[in-house]
Design a protein around this motif. Structure first.
Motif, PDB file in Angstrom:
ATOM      1  N   SER A 142       0.844  -1.184   0.000  1.00  0.00           N
ATOM      2  CA  SER A 142       0.000   0.000   0.000  1.00  0.00           C
ATOM      3  C   SER A 142       0.881   1.237   0.000  1.00  0.00           C
ATOM      4  CB  SER A 142      -0.907  -0.006   1.238  1.00  0.00           C
ATOM      5  OG  SER A 142      -1.691   1.156   1.315  1.00  0.00           O
ATOM      6  N   ARG A 143       0.310   2.350  -0.364  1.00  0.00           N
ATOM      7  CA  ARG A 143       1.020   3.610  -0.219  1.00  0.00           C
ATOM      8  C   ARG A 143       1.151   3.942   1.262  1.00  0.00           C
ATOM      9  NH1 ARG A 143      -3.309   6.586  -3.755  1.00  0.00           N
ATOM     10  NH2 ARG A 143      -4.475   4.991  -2.601  1.00  0.00           N
ATOM     11  N   GLY A 144       2.317   4.437   1.640  1.00  0.00           N
ATOM     12  CA  GLY A 144       2.544   4.799   3.036  1.00  0.00           C
ATOM     13  C   GLY A 144       3.671   4.009   3.668  1.00  0.00           C
ATOM     14  N   PRO A 145       3.555   2.688   3.813  1.00  0.00           N
ATOM     15  CA  PRO A 145       4.633   1.916   4.426  1.00  0.00           C
ATOM     16  C   PRO A 145       5.915   1.963   3.589  1.00  0.00           C
ATOM     17  CG  PRO A 145       2.589   0.661   4.418  1.00  0.00           C
ATOM     18  CD  PRO A 145       2.357   1.866   3.557  1.00  0.00           C
ATOM     19  N   ASN A 146       7.035   1.932   4.280  1.00  0.00           N
ATOM     20  CA  ASN A 146       8.339   1.930   3.611  1.00  0.00           C
ATOM     21  C   ASN A 146       8.856   0.489   3.566  1.00  0.00           C
ATOM     22  OD1 ASN A 146      10.779   2.709   2.483  1.00  0.00           O
ATOM     23  ND2 ASN A 146      11.693   3.216   4.470  1.00  0.00           N
ATOM     24  N   GLN A 147       8.269  -0.313   2.683  1.00  0.00           N
ATOM     25  CA  GLN A 147       8.636  -1.716   2.585  1.00  0.00           C
ATOM     26  C   GLN A 147       8.931  -2.075   1.128  1.00  0.00           C
ATOM     27  OE1 GLN A 147       4.936  -3.046   4.744  1.00  0.00           O
ATOM     28  NE2 GLN A 147       6.376  -4.310   5.881  1.00  0.00           N
ATOM     29  N   VAL A 148       9.750  -3.106   0.944  1.00  0.00           N
ATOM     30  CA  VAL A 148      10.067  -3.573  -0.402  1.00  0.00           C
ATOM     31  C   VAL A 148       9.769  -5.060  -0.491  1.00  0.00           C
ATOM     32  CG1 VAL A 148      11.832  -1.811  -0.783  1.00  0.00           C
ATOM     33  CG2 VAL A 148      12.490  -4.038   0.159  1.00  0.00           C
ATOM     34  N   MET A 149       9.498  -5.522  -1.688  1.00  0.00           N
ATOM     35  CA  MET A 149       9.183  -6.920  -1.915  1.00  0.00           C
ATOM     36  C   MET A 149      10.466  -7.751  -1.963  1.00  0.00           C
ATOM     37  SD  MET A 149       5.944  -6.703  -1.955  1.00  0.00           S
ATOM     38  CE  MET A 149       5.517  -8.392  -2.430  1.00  0.00           C
ATOM     39  N   GLN A 150      10.365  -8.967  -1.444  1.00  0.00           N
ATOM     40  CA  GLN A 150      11.502  -9.884  -1.444  1.00  0.00           C
ATOM     41  C   GLN A 150      11.042 -11.267  -1.880  1.00  0.00           C
ATOM     42  OE1 GLN A 150      14.089  -9.681   2.171  1.00  0.00           O
ATOM     43  NE2 GLN A 150      12.585  -8.184   2.890  1.00  0.00           N
ATOM     44  N   GLU A 151      11.938 -11.985  -2.519  1.00  0.00           N
ATOM     45  CA  GLU A 151      11.639 -13.359  -2.894  1.00  0.00           C
ATOM     46  C   GLU A 151      11.363 -14.178  -1.635  1.00  0.00           C
ATOM     47  OE1 GLU A 151      14.023 -17.037  -5.032  1.00  0.00           O
ATOM     48  OE2 GLU A 151      14.318 -14.996  -5.833  1.00  0.00           O
ATOM     49  N   GLY A 152      10.358 -15.020  -1.691  1.00  0.00           N
ATOM     50  CA  GLY A 152       9.964 -15.825  -0.541  1.00  0.00           C
ATOM     51  C   GLY A 152       8.756 -15.280   0.192  1.00  0.00           C
ATOM     52  N   MET A 153       8.304 -14.081  -0.192  1.00  0.00           N
ATOM     53  CA  MET A 153       7.110 -13.521   0.441  1.00  0.00           C
ATOM     54  C   MET A 153       5.845 -14.150  -0.130  1.00  0.00           C
ATOM     55  SD  MET A 153       7.884  -9.427   0.728  1.00  0.00           S
ATOM     56  CE  MET A 153       8.841  -8.757   2.099  1.00  0.00           C
ATOM     57  N   VAL A 154       4.826 -14.271   0.714  1.00  0.00           N
ATOM     58  CA  VAL A 154       3.499 -14.736   0.301  1.00  0.00           C
ATOM     59  C   VAL A 154       2.511 -13.663   0.733  1.00  0.00           C
ATOM     60  CG1 VAL A 154       1.728 -16.498   0.648  1.00  0.00           C
ATOM     61  CG2 VAL A 154       4.136 -17.156   0.453  1.00  0.00           C
ATOM     62  N   PHE A 155       1.552 -13.350  -0.132  1.00  0.00           N
ATOM     63  CA  PHE A 155       0.699 -12.202   0.125  1.00  0.00           C
ATOM     64  C   PHE A 155      -0.628 -12.328  -0.602  1.00  0.00           C
ATOM     65  CE2 PHE A 155       4.219 -11.577  -2.779  1.00  0.00           C
ATOM     66  CZ  PHE A 155       3.585 -11.388  -3.994  1.00  0.00           C
ATOM     67  N   VAL A 156      -1.612 -11.652  -0.053  1.00  0.00           N
ATOM     68  CA  VAL A 156      -2.909 -11.487  -0.705  1.00  0.00           C
ATOM     69  C   VAL A 156      -2.852 -10.232  -1.568  1.00  0.00           C
ATOM     70  CG1 VAL A 156      -5.323 -10.840  -0.311  1.00  0.00           C
ATOM     71  CG2 VAL A 156      -4.300 -12.688   1.016  1.00  0.00           C
ATOM     72  N   LEU A 157      -3.394 -10.328  -2.765  1.00  0.00           N
ATOM     73  CA  LEU A 157      -3.606  -9.165  -3.624  1.00  0.00           C
ATOM     74  C   LEU A 157      -5.084  -9.105  -3.956  1.00  0.00           C
ATOM     75  CD1 LEU A 157      -0.666  -9.567  -6.172  1.00  0.00           C
ATOM     76  CD2 LEU A 157      -0.697  -8.138  -4.119  1.00  0.00           C
ATOM     77  N   HIS A 158      -5.656  -7.901  -3.910  1.00  0.00           N
ATOM     78  CA  HIS A 158      -7.051  -7.790  -4.311  1.00  0.00           C
ATOM     79  C   HIS A 158      -7.337  -6.418  -4.903  1.00  0.00           C
ATOM     80  CE1 HIS A 158      -6.941  -6.000  -0.417  1.00  0.00           C
ATOM     81  NE2 HIS A 158      -7.521  -6.953   0.270  1.00  0.00           N
ATOM     82  N   ALA A 159      -8.028  -6.440  -6.010  1.00  0.00           N
ATOM     83  CA  ALA A 159      -8.584  -5.227  -6.592  1.00  0.00           C
ATOM     84  C   ALA A 159     -10.021  -5.131  -6.104  1.00  0.00           C
ATOM     85  CB  ALA A 159      -8.534  -5.294  -8.111  1.00  0.00           C
ATOM     86  N   TYR A 160     -10.324  -4.051  -5.392  1.00  0.00           N
ATOM     87  CA  TYR A 160     -11.655  -3.900  -4.822  1.00  0.00           C
ATOM     88  C   TYR A 160     -12.216  -2.554  -5.236  1.00  0.00           C
ATOM     89  CZ  TYR A 160     -15.392  -3.183  -1.439  1.00  0.00           C
ATOM     90  OH  TYR A 160     -16.605  -2.929  -0.855  1.00  0.00           O
ATOM     91  N   LEU A 161     -13.408  -2.563  -5.768  1.00  0.00           N
ATOM     92  CA  LEU A 161     -14.111  -1.343  -6.138  1.00  0.00           C
ATOM     93  C   LEU A 161     -15.475  -1.339  -5.468  1.00  0.00           C
ATOM     94  CD1 LEU A 161     -13.216  -1.204  -9.945  1.00  0.00           C
ATOM     95  CD2 LEU A 161     -12.193   0.126  -8.078  1.00  0.00           C
ATOM     96  N   GLN A 162     -15.746  -0.284  -4.716  1.00  0.00           N
ATOM     97  CA  GLN A 162     -16.983  -0.173  -3.939  1.00  0.00           C
ATOM     98  C   GLN A 162     -17.773   1.045  -4.410  1.00  0.00           C
ATOM     99  OE1 GLN A 162     -17.106   1.626   0.121  1.00  0.00           O
ATOM    100  NE2 GLN A 162     -17.532  -0.491   0.755  1.00  0.00           N
ATOM    101  N   LEU A 163     -18.942   0.782  -4.956  1.00  0.00           N
ATOM    102  CA  LEU A 163     -19.848   1.843  -5.393  1.00  0.00           C
ATOM    103  C   LEU A 163     -21.116   1.755  -4.541  1.00  0.00           C
ATOM    104  CD1 LEU A 163     -19.239   1.305  -9.191  1.00  0.00           C
ATOM    105  CD2 LEU A 163     -18.442   3.245  -7.845  1.00  0.00           C
ATOM    106  N   ALA A 164     -21.016   2.305  -3.341  1.00  0.00           N
ATOM    107  CA  ALA A 164     -22.105   2.150  -2.374  1.00  0.00           C
ATOM    108  C   ALA A 164     -23.401   2.763  -2.881  1.00  0.00           C
ATOM    109  CB  ALA A 164     -21.706   2.774  -1.040  1.00  0.00           C
ATOM    110  N   ASP A 165     -23.306   3.905  -3.585  1.00  0.00           N
ATOM    111  CA  ASP A 165     -24.524   4.551  -4.057  1.00  0.00           C
ATOM    112  C   ASP A 165     -25.221   3.749  -5.148  1.00  0.00           C
ATOM    113  OD1 ASP A 165     -22.403   4.994  -5.764  1.00  0.00           O
ATOM    114  OD2 ASP A 165     -23.075   6.999  -6.370  1.00  0.00           O
ATOM    115  N   GLU A 166     -24.470   2.836  -5.800  1.00  0.00           N
ATOM    116  CA  GLU A 166     -25.063   1.961  -6.822  1.00  0.00           C
ATOM    117  C   GLU A 166     -25.343   0.562  -6.275  1.00  0.00           C
ATOM    118  OE1 GLU A 166     -23.154   2.022 -10.694  1.00  0.00           O
ATOM    119  OE2 GLU A 166     -22.042   3.837 -10.120  1.00  0.00           O
TER     120      GLU A 166
END
Length: 387
Positions: free
Chosen positions: A332-356
């Motif tokens: 995410s924007r904000g943390p000062n972290q870098v990716m490294q080989e051996g990491m496991v992570f969730v990725l998700h594209a989320y779009l929320q249109l509450a009014d719709e």
């Protein structure tokens, strides 16, 4: 009985503990009272969820002395069956002074003053316990070790990756069940039940977060859990759930449609799909997490939907106990972290249109390997699946 249900060899746990001790020394910290259940498991092998109502601690110094586990008397056998640690102490809930017991063990290991590392951001140490522990440890000063003890978990060993692959297989069973079961007329709870039953039947351990599932008018709820709402023809339905092996989680994330959806739903899904693909393309060893999220947002901005992207792009995943399964990695924007080989992570594209009353979420669990980004489980970058 001792160690009969251990998930790792003692040598792997000792190597992890040696790394934690080195990190403590680098920060000028001489002792640690670790209370987070994921740390007790990762470093000590002790597998138990009960920190939520019965405080537990792994207590060790930064030198080479043997560690100690302190827990409620009810749970001694759980430590014997899962942990390599020989020194297991018990207290009686409602009768014994728990913070005083923790402090007494630390003093046995040489604590007089200085700094004591504790995961003060963990739900396992509520404010009242933290205050009492600080008083019991005085004049020693508690310092936050949540990140310090959590960061070593981000790089997975071959043994950990084997468990994650097994967990992904359990989640795949749930995803297959979702595809078989989704149809107009079924309730969200019934659909979630089919997913969970399939994972448990396949062999999954319990998961740290409830199955998240919502459709139709509820689909804008990113963390929505299923209700007795009947799924209707054309509904967009998204689900997020995890298979678990030896406490290692692999999370499946997928959006499907129960029959042909609206043109708007299809269009929003395609933006989310493009966002996921763009973020994945930016991931490589050394990549900064903020740059990855920025890349994921480019297709969203182009579509004029940046206001709808209200969730971080990703986070670390591995060992987990209720109520969360997130590790300290934040993509995410904000943390000062870098990716490294051996990491496991969730990725998700989320779009929320509450009014719709419309929302989509697409992604899954990924690993950064020598071959690049590998999806372990999830919907991933695919066309909208219409059931």
């Amino acid at each position: 009985m001792r160690g009969k249900f251990a998930s790792f060899a003692e040598d792997e746990h000792r190597a992890r503990l040696a790394k934690a001790r080195r990190l403590l020394r680098e920060q000028g910290i001489d002792h640690c009272i670790s209370v987070a259940p994921e740390s007790l498991y990762y470093y000590g092998g002790y597998d138990s969820w009960v920190s939520v109502n019965s405080p537990q601690a792994l207590i060790f110094s930064a030198d080479e002395g043997e560690p100690t586990i302190v827990l409620r008397d009810t749970d001694v056998s759980l430590a014997h069956e899962s942990s390599w640690i020989k020194d297991v102490r018990a207290y009686r809930l409602m009768f014994d002074d728990i913070p005083g017991t923790f402090a007494a063990v630390a003093r046995e290991k040489g604590l007089r003053g200085g700094k004591v590392a504790v995961e003060i951001q963990s739900y396992a140490i509520p404010h009242s316990l933290g205050l009492a522990l600080a008083q019991a440890l005085a004049p020693a000063q508690i310092v936050d070790a949540t990140v310090l003890l959590g960061m070593p978990r981000l790089i997975k060993s071959p043994a950990e990756m084997a468990y994650l692959s097994q967990a992904a297989a359990y989640a795949q069973a749930g995803l297959d069940a979702a595809r078989r079961t989704l149809r107009p007329g079924i309730t969200e709870i019934a659909l979630a039940g089919a997913i969970e039953n399939a994972m448990r039947t396949a062999g999954s351990d319990y998961w740290a977060i409830p199955t998240e599932l919502a459709g139709g008018e509820r689909s804008a709820g990113g963390h929505a859990t299923p209700r007795e709402r009947i799924i209707e023809a054309g509904d967009i339905v998204h689900a997020e759930f995890a298979g678990v092996a030896a406490r290692y989680h692999a999370t499946a994330i997928h959006t499907m449609a129960a029959g042909e959806p609206s043109r708007r739903a299809r269009a929003v899904y395609e933006v989310g799909r493009a966002s996921l693909a763009a973020g994945i393309a930016a991931i490589r060893p050394g990549a900064e997490v903020g740059d990855i999220e920025e890349a994921s947002l480019e297709p969203v901005r182009t579509a004029g939907l940046e206001h709808a992207a209200v969730m971080r792009f990703g986070y670390g995943l591995g060992v987990a106990y209720p109520p969360i399964w997130l590790e300290p990695l934040q993509i995410s924007r904000g943390p000062n972290q870098v990716m490294q080989e051996g990491m496991v992570f969730v990725l998700h594209a989320y779009l929320q249109l509450a009014d719709e009353q419309l929302g989509i979420i697409q992604g899954g669990t990924y690993a950064l390997t020598g071959q690049g980004v590998e999806m372990l489980i999830g919907g991933g970058d695919v066309e909208l699946e219409v059931i």
